[in-house]
Write a protein that holds these residues in place. Structure first.
Motif, mmCIF file in Angstrom:
data_model
loop_
_atom_site.group_PDB
_atom_site.id
_atom_site.type_symbol
_atom_site.label_atom_id
_atom_site.label_comp_id
_atom_site.label_asym_id
_atom_site.label_seq_id
_atom_site.Cartn_x
_atom_site.Cartn_y
_atom_site.Cartn_z
ATOM 1 N N HIS A 3 0.856 -1.179 0.000
ATOM 2 C CA HIS A 3 0.000 0.000 0.000
ATOM 3 C C HIS A 3 0.898 1.236 0.000
ATOM 4 C CE1 HIS A 3 -2.703 3.114 1.507
ATOM 5 N NE2 HIS A 3 -3.690 2.343 1.076
ATOM 6 N N ALA A 4 0.464 2.289 -0.637
ATOM 7 C CA ALA A 4 1.274 3.504 -0.769
ATOM 8 C C ALA A 4 1.716 4.065 0.586
ATOM 9 C CB ALA A 4 0.501 4.560 -1.558
ATOM 10 N N ARG A 5 0.859 3.991 1.597
ATOM 11 C CA ARG A 5 1.236 4.457 2.946
ATOM 12 C C ARG A 5 2.317 3.553 3.545
ATOM 13 N NH1 ARG A 5 -2.236 8.352 5.395
ATOM 14 N NH2 ARG A 5 -4.162 8.594 4.225
ATOM 15 N N GLU A 6 2.212 2.262 3.274
ATOM 16 C CA GLU A 6 3.178 1.315 3.820
ATOM 17 C C GLU A 6 4.555 1.508 3.184
ATOM 18 O OE1 GLU A 6 3.577 -3.424 4.893
ATOM 19 O OE2 GLU A 6 1.920 -2.765 3.635
ATOM 20 N N ILE A 7 4.594 1.917 1.937
ATOM 21 C CA ILE A 7 5.871 2.185 1.276
ATOM 22 C C ILE A 7 6.642 3.254 2.050
ATOM 23 C CG2 ILE A 7 6.919 3.207 -0.802
ATOM 24 C CD1 ILE A 7 4.722 1.676 -2.397
ATOM 25 N N GLU A 9 6.348 4.045 5.225
ATOM 26 C CA GLU A 9 6.776 3.484 6.510
ATOM 27 C C GLU A 9 7.992 2.577 6.341
ATOM 28 O OE1 GLU A 9 3.358 1.581 8.255
ATOM 29 O OE2 GLU A 9 2.205 3.437 8.187
ATOM 30 N N ARG A 10 7.977 1.743 5.308
ATOM 31 C CA ARG A 10 9.078 0.809 5.065
ATOM 32 C C ARG A 10 10.358 1.529 4.652
ATOM 33 N NH1 ARG A 10 7.721 -4.546 3.494
ATOM 34 N NH2 ARG A 10 6.044 -5.281 4.818
ATOM 35 N N LEU A 11 10.222 2.608 3.892
ATOM 36 C CA LEU A 11 11.400 3.405 3.541
ATOM 37 C C LEU A 11 12.026 3.986 4.812
ATOM 38 C CD1 LEU A 11 10.069 5.262 0.374
ATOM 39 C CD2 LEU A 11 12.003 3.659 0.430
ATOM 40 N N ALA A 12 11.185 4.441 5.710
ATOM 41 C CA ALA A 12 11.677 5.048 6.950
ATOM 42 C C ALA A 12 12.364 4.040 7.860
ATOM 43 C CB ALA A 12 10.533 5.730 7.699
ATOM 44 N N ASP A 13 11.841 2.827 7.934
ATOM 45 C CA ASP A 13 12.470 1.848 8.830
ATOM 46 C C ASP A 13 13.639 1.109 8.173
ATOM 47 O OD1 ASP A 13 11.487 -0.389 7.373
ATOM 48 O OD2 ASP A 13 9.848 -0.765 8.780
ATOM 49 N N GLY A 14 13.892 1.424 6.897
ATOM 50 C CA GLY A 14 15.035 0.846 6.214
ATOM 51 C C GLY A 14 14.808 -0.535 5.632
ATOM 52 N N SER A 15 13.588 -1.065 5.739
ATOM 53 C CA SER A 15 13.314 -2.391 5.175
ATOM 54 C C SER A 15 13.013 -2.317 3.672
ATOM 55 C CB SER A 15 12.178 -3.084 5.932
ATOM 56 O OG SER A 15 10.964 -2.387 5.781
ATOM 57 N N LEU A 16 12.943 -1.109 3.154
ATOM 58 C CA LEU A 16 12.758 -0.872 1.719
ATOM 59 C C LEU A 16 13.755 0.209 1.328
ATOM 60 C CD1 LEU A 16 10.755 -1.736 -0.568
ATOM 61 C CD2 LEU A 16 9.360 0.220 0.074
ATOM 62 N N ASP A 17 14.464 -0.005 0.245
ATOM 63 C CA ASP A 17 15.470 0.964 -0.194
ATOM 64 C C ASP A 17 14.886 2.044 -1.085
ATOM 65 O OD1 ASP A 17 17.480 -0.481 1.101
ATOM 66 O OD2 ASP A 17 17.835 -1.741 -0.655
ATOM 67 N N LEU A 18 13.989 1.646 -1.978
ATOM 68 C CA LEU A 18 13.431 2.549 -2.976
ATOM 69 C C LEU A 18 11.947 2.259 -3.117
ATOM 70 C CD1 LEU A 18 14.954 3.496 -6.337
ATOM 71 C CD2 LEU A 18 12.707 2.440 -6.346
ATOM 72 N N GLY A 19 11.152 3.296 -3.304
ATOM 73 C CA GLY A 19 9.727 3.082 -3.477
ATOM 74 C C GLY A 19 9.077 4.243 -4.194
ATOM 75 N N PHE A 20 7.855 4.009 -4.651
ATOM 76 C CA PHE A 20 7.066 5.020 -5.338
ATOM 77 C C PHE A 20 5.785 5.231 -4.547
ATOM 78 C CE2 PHE A 20 9.719 2.809 -8.294
ATOM 79 C CZ PHE A 20 10.271 3.820 -9.064
ATOM 80 N N SER A 21 5.518 6.475 -4.215
ATOM 81 C CA SER A 21 4.337 6.789 -3.428
ATOM 82 C C SER A 21 3.952 8.242 -3.680
ATOM 83 C CB SER A 21 4.607 6.548 -1.938
ATOM 84 O OG SER A 21 3.408 6.615 -1.195
ATOM 85 N N GLY A 22 2.871 8.670 -3.068
ATOM 86 C CA GLY A 22 2.409 10.042 -3.220
ATOM 87 C C GLY A 22 3.097 10.980 -2.240
ATOM 88 N N GLU A 30 4.638 11.102 10.162
ATOM 89 C CA GLU A 30 5.292 11.786 11.274
ATOM 90 C C GLU A 30 6.621 12.388 10.812
ATOM 91 O OE1 GLU A 30 3.796 12.131 14.214
ATOM 92 O OE2 GLU A 30 2.113 10.902 13.572
ATOM 93 N N VAL A 31 7.028 13.480 11.442
ATOM 94 C CA VAL A 31 8.255 14.183 11.068
ATOM 95 C C VAL A 31 9.470 13.260 11.146
ATOM 96 C CG1 VAL A 31 9.800 16.088 11.689
ATOM 97 C CG2 VAL A 31 7.337 16.441 11.690
ATOM 98 N N ASN A 32 9.524 12.401 12.164
ATOM 99 C CA ASN A 32 10.674 11.499 12.280
ATOM 100 C C ASN A 32 10.743 10.505 11.123
ATOM 101 O OD1 ASN A 32 8.419 10.131 13.302
ATOM 102 N ND2 ASN A 32 9.639 8.896 14.682
ATOM 103 N N ILE A 33 9.623 10.183 10.529
ATOM 104 C CA ILE A 33 9.596 9.330 9.331
ATOM 105 C C ILE A 33 10.071 10.135 8.123
ATOM 106 C CG2 ILE A 33 8.025 8.199 7.691
ATOM 107 C CD1 ILE A 33 6.509 7.074 10.099
ATOM 108 N N GLN A 34 9.554 11.350 7.968
ATOM 109 C CA GLN A 34 9.937 12.192 6.835
ATOM 110 C C GLN A 34 11.444 12.436 6.788
ATOM 111 O OE1 GLN A 34 7.519 15.757 6.211
ATOM 112 N NE2 GLN A 34 5.943 14.844 7.504
ATOM 113 N N LYS A 35 12.056 12.582 7.938
ATOM 114 C CA LYS A 35 13.497 12.858 8.020
ATOM 115 C C LYS A 35 14.347 11.695 7.530
ATOM 116 C CE LYS A 35 13.377 16.234 11.756
ATOM 117 N NZ LYS A 35 13.748 16.522 13.141
ATOM 118 N N LYS A 36 13.768 10.512 7.416
ATOM 119 C CA LYS A 36 14.512 9.318 7.016
ATOM 120 C C LYS A 36 14.356 8.983 5.538
ATOM 121 C CE LYS A 36 14.092 7.365 11.630
ATOM 122 N NZ LYS A 36 13.552 6.262 12.436
#
Length: 177
Positions: A3-7, A9-22, A30-36
């Motif tokens: 799901h686009a929202r999950e992409i 989250e996964r980019l932020a936690d490092g379990s996904l390297d690259l993704g496409f989302s809105g 959350e800001v701490n997610i955006q910073k990653k």
């Protein structure tokens, strides 16, 4: 196949390297997610705008300042807060507070947000729209200064893997026009 929202989250936690989302989903996080996460390319499609929409019959309400007056009327006369249905609580709260609107209550929406005023679940909404057709079909209109955020499809990478040479090669290939 996420799901686009999950992409995001996964980019932020490092379990996904690259993704496409809105872009809207990144900015809602959350800001701490955006910073990653780094946005490496905006694609110019999937364009939509997060807006504040109100019922058409509210002819005296044209701007956010007018909405602020209505919010205080609700609080003073009806002894309740103006309800705002949304799938974007963080962006909505931040936008309304920045415009001086403080007397409201967010109502979480999981879908068909445009129907909330019709069903009596909220007075107004914030929602993502491309053409405005769905809003108009539900007797809603966007406030003149009710644009919260412009969004589009983006390629994003996790900052935790942004130094990877292989990832940078893939990003370069996917960034070509």
């Amino acid at each position: 196949y996420l799901h686009a929202r999950e992409i995001v989250e996964r980019l932020a936690d490092g379990s996904l390297d690259l993704g496409f989302s809105g872009y809207d989903l990144l900015k809602e996080s959350e800001v701490n997610i955006q910073k990653k996460i780094n946005v490496v390319k905006k694609y110019g499609f999937g364009k939509a705008t997060l807006v504040v929409a109100i019922p058409d019959p509210w002819i005296d309400v044209q701007t956010i300042a007018d909405l602020e007056e209505i919010a205080f009327e609700f609080k003073d006369k009806k002894k309740k807060r103006l309800r705002v249905a949304t799938k974007y609580p963080n962006l909505t709260r931040e936008f309304l507070f920045s415009k001086g609107v403080t007397q409201f209550k967010l109502v979480s929406s999981l879908g068909a947000t445009e129907a909330y005023p019709f069903t009596g679940s909220s007075e107004i909404i914030t929602d993502i729209t491309s053409t405005g057709e769905t809003l108009r079909a539900n007797n809603l209109r966007v406030l003149k200064d009710g644009e919260i955020l412009k969004s589009e499809a983006c390629m994003m990478i996790s900052k935790s893997t942004s130094k990877s040479k292989l990832l940078n090669k893939i990003v370069k290939l996917l960034s070509k026009n």
